[in-house]
Design a protein around this motif. Structure first.
Motif, PDB file in Angstrom:
ATOM      1  N   THR A 122      -0.082 -36.558  44.875  1.00  0.00           N
ATOM      2  CA  THR A 122       1.062 -35.914  44.238  1.00  0.00           C
ATOM      3  C   THR A 122       1.078 -36.223  42.753  1.00  0.00           C
ATOM      4  O   THR A 122       1.052 -37.385  42.350  1.00  0.00           O
ATOM      5  N   ASP A 123       1.133 -35.172  41.939  1.00  0.00           N
ATOM      6  CA  ASP A 123       1.258 -35.362  40.494  1.00  0.00           C
ATOM      7  C   ASP A 123       2.661 -35.865  40.192  1.00  0.00           C
ATOM      8  O   ASP A 123       3.647 -35.304  40.667  1.00  0.00           O
ATOM      9  N   ILE A 124       2.740 -36.935  39.398  1.00  0.00           N
ATOM     10  CA  ILE A 124       4.048 -37.512  39.062  1.00  0.00           C
ATOM     11  C   ILE A 124       4.381 -37.372  37.578  1.00  0.00           C
ATOM     12  O   ILE A 124       5.516 -37.596  37.178  1.00  0.00           O
ATOM     13  N   ALA A 125       3.382 -37.009  36.764  1.00  0.00           N
ATOM     14  CA  ALA A 125       3.599 -36.951  35.315  1.00  0.00           C
ATOM     15  C   ALA A 125       2.552 -36.049  34.680  1.00  0.00           C
ATOM     16  O   ALA A 125       1.557 -35.690  35.318  1.00  0.00           O
ATOM     17  N   TRP A 126       2.776 -35.716  33.421  1.00  0.00           N
ATOM     18  CA  TRP A 126       1.804 -34.925  32.672  1.00  0.00           C
ATOM     19  C   TRP A 126       1.900 -35.258  31.192  1.00  0.00           C
ATOM     20  O   TRP A 126       2.849 -35.905  30.739  1.00  0.00           O
ATOM     21  N   CYS A 127       0.902 -34.788  30.442  1.00  0.00           N
ATOM     22  CA  CYS A 127       0.912 -34.918  28.987  1.00  0.00           C
ATOM     23  C   CYS A 127       0.087 -33.788  28.390  1.00  0.00           C
ATOM     24  O   CYS A 127      -0.594 -33.050  29.114  1.00  0.00           O
ATOM     25  N   TYR A 128       0.140 -33.658  27.088  1.00  0.00           N
ATOM     26  CA  TYR A 128      -0.664 -32.700  26.339  1.00  0.00           C
ATOM     27  C   TYR A 128      -1.580 -33.506  25.422  1.00  0.00           C
ATOM     28  O   TYR A 128      -1.170 -33.921  24.341  1.00  0.00           O
ATOM     29  N   PRO A 129      -2.825 -33.760  25.843  1.00  0.00           N
ATOM     30  CA  PRO A 129      -3.705 -34.611  25.047  1.00  0.00           C
ATOM     31  C   PRO A 129      -4.154 -33.973  23.731  1.00  0.00           C
ATOM     32  O   PRO A 129      -4.408 -34.675  22.757  1.00  0.00           O
ATOM     33  N   ASP A 130      -4.251 -32.649  23.695  1.00  0.00           N
ATOM     34  CA  ASP A 130      -4.691 -31.927  22.497  1.00  0.00           C
ATOM     35  C   ASP A 130      -3.776 -30.717  22.314  1.00  0.00           C
ATOM     36  O   ASP A 130      -4.177 -29.579  22.562  1.00  0.00           O
ATOM     37  N   PRO A 131      -2.521 -30.957  21.899  1.00  0.00           N
ATOM     38  CA  PRO A 131      -1.513 -29.893  21.915  1.00  0.00           C
ATOM     39  C   PRO A 131      -1.706 -28.835  20.826  1.00  0.00           C
ATOM     40  O   PRO A 131      -2.424 -29.042  19.850  1.00  0.00           O
ATOM     41  N   LEU A 132      -1.000 -27.737  21.032  1.00  0.00           N
ATOM     42  CA  LEU A 132      -0.949 -26.671  20.039  1.00  0.00           C
ATOM     43  C   LEU A 132      -0.149 -27.143  18.823  1.00  0.00           C
ATOM     44  O   LEU A 132       0.614 -28.123  18.911  1.00  0.00           O
ATOM     45  N   PRO A 133      -0.284 -26.441  17.694  1.00  0.00           N
ATOM     46  CA  PRO A 133       0.475 -26.819  16.493  1.00  0.00           C
ATOM     47  C   PRO A 133       1.979 -26.901  16.768  1.00  0.00           C
ATOM     48  O   PRO A 133       2.547 -26.060  17.458  1.00  0.00           O
ATOM     49  N   GLY A 134       2.581 -27.948  16.237  1.00  0.00           N
ATOM     50  CA  GLY A 134       4.004 -28.206  16.412  1.00  0.00           C
ATOM     51  C   GLY A 134       4.280 -29.357  17.362  1.00  0.00           C
ATOM     52  O   GLY A 134       5.320 -29.996  17.278  1.00  0.00           O
ATOM     53  N   PHE A 135       3.354 -29.612  18.269  1.00  0.00           N
ATOM     54  CA  PHE A 135       3.545 -30.698  19.229  1.00  0.00           C
ATOM     55  C   PHE A 135       2.579 -31.857  18.981  1.00  0.00           C
ATOM     56  O   PHE A 135       2.588 -32.853  19.694  1.00  0.00           O
ATOM     57  N   GLU A 136       1.755 -31.739  17.934  1.00  0.00           N
ATOM     58  CA  GLU A 136       0.723 -32.750  17.669  1.00  0.00           C
ATOM     59  C   GLU A 136       1.239 -34.180  17.552  1.00  0.00           C
ATOM     60  O   GLU A 136       0.564 -35.096  18.032  1.00  0.00           O
ATOM     61  N   PRO A 137       2.407 -34.432  16.946  1.00  0.00           N
ATOM     62  CA  PRO A 137       2.870 -35.829  16.863  1.00  0.00           C
ATOM     63  C   PRO A 137       3.096 -36.483  18.232  1.00  0.00           C
ATOM     64  O   PRO A 137       3.195 -37.693  18.330  1.00  0.00           O
ATOM     65  N   HIS A 138       3.161 -35.669  19.289  1.00  0.00           N
ATOM     66  CA  HIS A 138       3.438 -36.197  20.626  1.00  0.00           C
ATOM     67  C   HIS A 138       2.252 -36.004  21.567  1.00  0.00           C
ATOM     68  O   HIS A 138       2.409 -36.035  22.791  1.00  0.00           O
ATOM     69  N   ALA A 139       1.077 -35.862  20.976  1.00  0.00           N
ATOM     70  CA  ALA A 139      -0.149 -35.762  21.781  1.00  0.00           C
ATOM     71  C   ALA A 139      -0.283 -37.017  22.643  1.00  0.00           C
ATOM     72  O   ALA A 139      -0.144 -38.135  22.158  1.00  0.00           O
ATOM     73  N   GLY A 140      -0.506 -36.806  23.935  1.00  0.00           N
ATOM     74  CA  GLY A 140      -0.697 -37.929  24.849  1.00  0.00           C
ATOM     75  C   GLY A 140       0.582 -38.578  25.353  1.00  0.00           C
ATOM     76  O   GLY A 140       0.523 -39.481  26.191  1.00  0.00           O
ATOM     77  N   TRP A 141       1.744 -38.146  24.869  1.00  0.00           N
ATOM     78  CA  TRP A 141       3.003 -38.702  25.375  1.00  0.00           C
ATOM     79  C   TRP A 141       3.201 -38.216  26.803  1.00  0.00           C
ATOM     80  O   TRP A 141       2.832 -37.097  27.155  1.00  0.00           O
ATOM     81  N   ILE A 142       3.810 -39.044  27.617  1.00  0.00           N
ATOM     82  CA  ILE A 142       3.914 -38.806  29.060  1.00  0.00           C
ATOM     83  C   ILE A 142       5.321 -38.352  29.451  1.00  0.00           C
ATOM     84  O   ILE A 142       6.320 -38.930  29.014  1.00  0.00           O
TER      85      ILE A 142
END
Length: 187
Positions: A122-142
Protein backbone atom coordinates in the motif's frame (compact mmCIF):
# COMPACT_ATOMS: atom_id res chain seq x y z
CA UNK A 1 9.00 16.54 -24.38
CA UNK A 2 8.86 20.33 -24.93
CA UNK A 3 11.07 22.56 -22.81
CA UNK A 4 8.32 24.09 -20.64
CA UNK A 5 4.87 22.90 -19.48
CA UNK A 6 3.12 25.63 -21.45
CA UNK A 7 4.77 24.29 -24.64
CA UNK A 8 3.51 20.76 -23.98
CA UNK A 9 -0.01 20.44 -25.46
CA UNK A 10 -0.90 17.55 -23.09
CA UNK A 11 -0.16 19.65 -20.02
CA UNK A 12 -1.88 22.71 -21.51
CA UNK A 13 -5.04 20.64 -22.20
CA UNK A 14 -5.01 19.19 -18.66
CA UNK A 15 -4.60 22.63 -17.11
CA UNK A 16 -7.35 24.14 -19.28
CA UNK A 17 -9.85 21.35 -18.51
CA UNK A 18 -10.63 22.47 -14.95
CA UNK A 19 -14.05 24.10 -14.59
CA UNK A 20 -13.34 25.86 -11.27
CA UNK A 21 -10.26 27.99 -10.58
CA UNK A 22 -10.94 29.68 -7.24
CA UNK A 23 -12.08 33.05 -8.60
CA UNK A 24 -15.72 32.58 -7.57
CA UNK A 25 -17.13 30.16 -5.02
CA UNK A 26 -19.79 27.94 -6.67
CA UNK A 27 -23.37 27.92 -5.33
CA UNK A 28 -22.97 24.39 -3.94
CA UNK A 29 -19.94 25.32 -1.80
CA UNK A 30 -20.33 25.31 1.98
CA UNK A 31 -20.10 28.79 3.48
CA UNK A 32 -17.10 28.90 5.84
CA UNK A 33 -17.72 29.80 9.45
CA UNK A 34 -15.45 31.79 11.75
CA UNK A 35 -11.86 30.50 11.61
CA UNK A 36 -12.67 28.34 8.59
CA UNK A 37 -11.73 28.54 4.91
CA UNK A 38 -13.43 27.18 1.82
CA UNK A 39 -11.47 24.99 -0.58
CA UNK A 40 -13.41 26.85 -3.28
CA UNK A 41 -11.41 29.99 -2.52
CA UNK A 42 -8.11 28.18 -3.24
CA UNK A 43 -6.57 28.99 -6.62
CA UNK A 44 -5.68 26.87 -9.61
CA UNK A 45 -2.77 26.58 -10.23
CA UNK A 46 -2.34 25.61 -6.57
CA UNK A 47 -0.85 27.97 -4.01
CA UNK A 48 2.03 26.83 -1.79
CA UNK A 49 1.76 28.28 1.71
CA UNK A 50 3.90 27.86 4.82
CA UNK A 51 2.26 25.72 7.51
CA UNK A 52 3.37 26.89 10.98
CA UNK A 53 1.32 24.27 12.85
CA UNK A 54 3.13 21.03 13.77
CA UNK A 55 2.63 18.02 11.50
CA UNK A 56 2.97 14.48 12.83
CA UNK A 57 2.49 11.20 10.96
CA UNK A 58 2.32 7.83 12.74
CA UNK A 59 2.01 4.21 11.67
CA UNK A 60 1.10 2.06 14.66
CA UNK A 61 3.50 3.21 17.39
CA UNK A 62 6.16 4.47 14.95
CA UNK A 63 6.57 8.13 14.04
CA UNK A 64 7.12 8.56 10.30
CA UNK A 65 7.23 12.36 10.25
CA UNK A 66 7.42 15.17 12.78
CA UNK A 67 7.79 18.71 11.45
CA UNK A 68 7.20 22.39 12.03
CA UNK A 69 8.51 23.19 8.53
CA UNK A 70 5.69 21.79 6.35
CA UNK A 71 3.95 23.60 3.51
CA UNK A 72 0.30 23.38 2.46
CA UNK A 73 -0.55 23.03 -1.19
CA UNK A 74 -4.00 24.55 -1.68
CA UNK A 75 -5.86 23.83 -4.91
CA UNK A 76 -9.47 24.63 -5.87
CA UNK A 77 -11.93 22.03 -4.60
CA UNK A 78 -9.43 19.92 -2.64
CA UNK A 79 -8.45 20.00 1.02
CA UNK A 80 -4.81 21.05 1.44
CA UNK A 81 -2.04 18.52 1.02
CA UNK A 82 0.76 18.89 3.57
CA UNK A 83 4.32 18.39 2.33
CA UNK A 84 7.08 17.71 4.86
CA UNK A 85 10.79 18.25 4.17
CA UNK A 86 12.59 14.89 3.86
CA UNK A 87 14.89 15.66 6.81
CA UNK A 88 11.76 15.57 9.03
CA UNK A 89 10.68 12.15 7.69
CA UNK A 90 11.94 8.71 8.77
CA UNK A 91 12.88 7.80 5.19
CA UNK A 92 14.64 4.65 6.43
CA UNK A 93 11.22 3.22 7.34
CA UNK A 94 9.91 3.54 3.78
CA UNK A 95 10.74 2.05 0.42
CA UNK A 96 10.09 3.41 -3.08
CA UNK A 97 6.97 1.99 -4.71
CA UNK A 98 6.65 1.20 -8.43
CA UNK A 99 3.57 3.47 -8.57
CA UNK A 100 3.85 6.69 -10.58
CA UNK A 101 1.37 9.41 -11.51
CA UNK A 102 1.51 12.80 -13.18
CA UNK A 103 0.13 16.14 -11.98
CA UNK A 104 -0.19 18.89 -14.56
CA UNK A 105 0.97 21.42 -11.94
CA UNK A 106 3.69 19.52 -10.05
CA UNK A 107 4.96 16.84 -12.45
CA UNK A 108 5.83 13.14 -12.08
CA UNK A 109 5.12 11.72 -8.61
CA UNK A 110 7.06 8.93 -6.89
CA UNK A 111 5.31 6.89 -4.19
CA UNK A 112 6.45 5.19 -0.99
CA UNK A 113 5.38 2.17 1.07
CA UNK A 114 6.27 1.05 4.58
CA UNK A 115 9.30 -1.24 4.67
CA UNK A 116 8.64 -4.80 5.79
CA UNK A 117 5.11 -4.08 7.01
CA UNK A 118 2.09 -6.29 6.44
CA UNK A 119 0.67 -3.46 4.32
CA UNK A 120 3.87 -3.01 2.32
CA UNK A 121 1.92 -3.14 -0.95
CA UNK A 122 0.00 0.00 0.00
CA UNK A 123 1.33 3.40 -1.00
CA UNK A 124 1.34 5.68 2.05
CA UNK A 125 3.10 8.78 0.69
CA UNK A 126 4.43 10.48 -2.42
CA UNK A 127 6.77 13.23 -3.56
CA UNK A 128 7.84 15.07 -6.70
CA UNK A 129 11.59 14.44 -7.07
CA UNK A 130 11.95 16.55 -10.24
CA UNK A 131 8.93 18.89 -10.23
CA UNK A 132 7.62 21.25 -12.87
CA UNK A 133 8.43 24.97 -12.58
CA UNK A 134 6.86 26.55 -9.50
CA UNK A 135 7.24 23.54 -7.24
CA UNK A 136 11.05 23.22 -7.41
CA UNK A 137 11.71 24.51 -3.86
CA UNK A 138 9.75 21.48 -2.58
CA UNK A 139 11.38 18.81 -4.73
CA UNK A 140 11.52 15.58 -2.73
CA UNK A 141 9.21 16.81 0.04
CA UNK A 142 6.90 14.06 1.28
CA UNK A 143 3.10 14.08 1.53
CA UNK A 144 1.27 11.29 3.38
CA UNK A 145 -2.19 9.83 2.77
CA UNK A 146 -4.23 10.45 5.95
CA UNK A 147 -6.47 7.46 5.15
CA UNK A 148 -3.50 5.07 5.17
CA UNK A 149 -1.43 6.34 8.11
CA UNK A 150 -2.44 8.50 11.09
CA UNK A 151 -1.83 12.17 10.25
CA UNK A 152 -2.11 15.01 12.74
CA UNK A 153 -2.08 18.78 12.23
CA UNK A 154 -1.51 20.73 15.44
CA UNK A 155 -2.69 17.66 17.38
CA UNK A 156 -5.94 17.28 15.41
CA UNK A 157 -6.40 13.89 13.72
CA UNK A 158 -6.80 14.56 10.00
CA UNK A 159 -9.68 13.06 8.00
CA UNK A 160 -8.82 11.62 4.58
CA UNK A 161 -10.07 13.27 1.41
CA UNK A 162 -12.76 11.09 -0.20
CA UNK A 163 -12.08 8.83 -3.13
CA UNK A 164 -8.76 7.21 -2.30
CA UNK A 165 -6.70 8.83 -5.08
CA UNK A 166 -6.21 12.29 -3.63
CA UNK A 167 -4.37 12.86 -0.36
CA UNK A 168 -5.96 16.01 1.02
CA UNK A 169 -5.93 16.67 4.75
CA UNK A 170 -9.41 17.58 6.06
CA UNK A 171 -9.42 19.43 9.38
CA UNK A 172 -12.10 21.39 11.24
CA UNK A 173 -10.93 24.65 9.68
CA UNK A 174 -11.57 23.57 6.05
CA UNK A 175 -14.99 23.23 4.35
CA UNK A 176 -15.98 21.74 0.97
CA UNK A 177 -17.54 19.84 -0.60
CA UNK A 178 -14.28 18.17 -1.63
CA UNK A 179 -13.06 16.80 -4.94
CA UNK A 180 -13.02 13.01 -4.76
CA UNK A 181 -16.62 12.62 -3.61
CA UNK A 182 -19.02 10.87 -6.01
CA UNK A 183 -19.77 13.00 -9.09
CA UNK A 184 -16.85 15.40 -8.69
CA UNK A 185 -14.48 14.28 -11.46
CA UNK A 186 -15.27 17.38 -13.58
CA UNK A 187 -14.22 19.78 -10.79
Amino acid sequence: MPETPKDDPRIARARAAWQFRGQKRPDFAVEPGPDQESVWDYPRPPAIRPEPRPVRVISGAVTLADSIHAVRVCETGSPPTLYVPPQDVAMDLMTVSPTRSFCEWKGQARYFRLKGAAGSTTDIAWCYPDPLPGFEPHAGWICFYPGRVACFLDGERVIAQPGGYYGGWITADVVGPFKGEHGTSHW
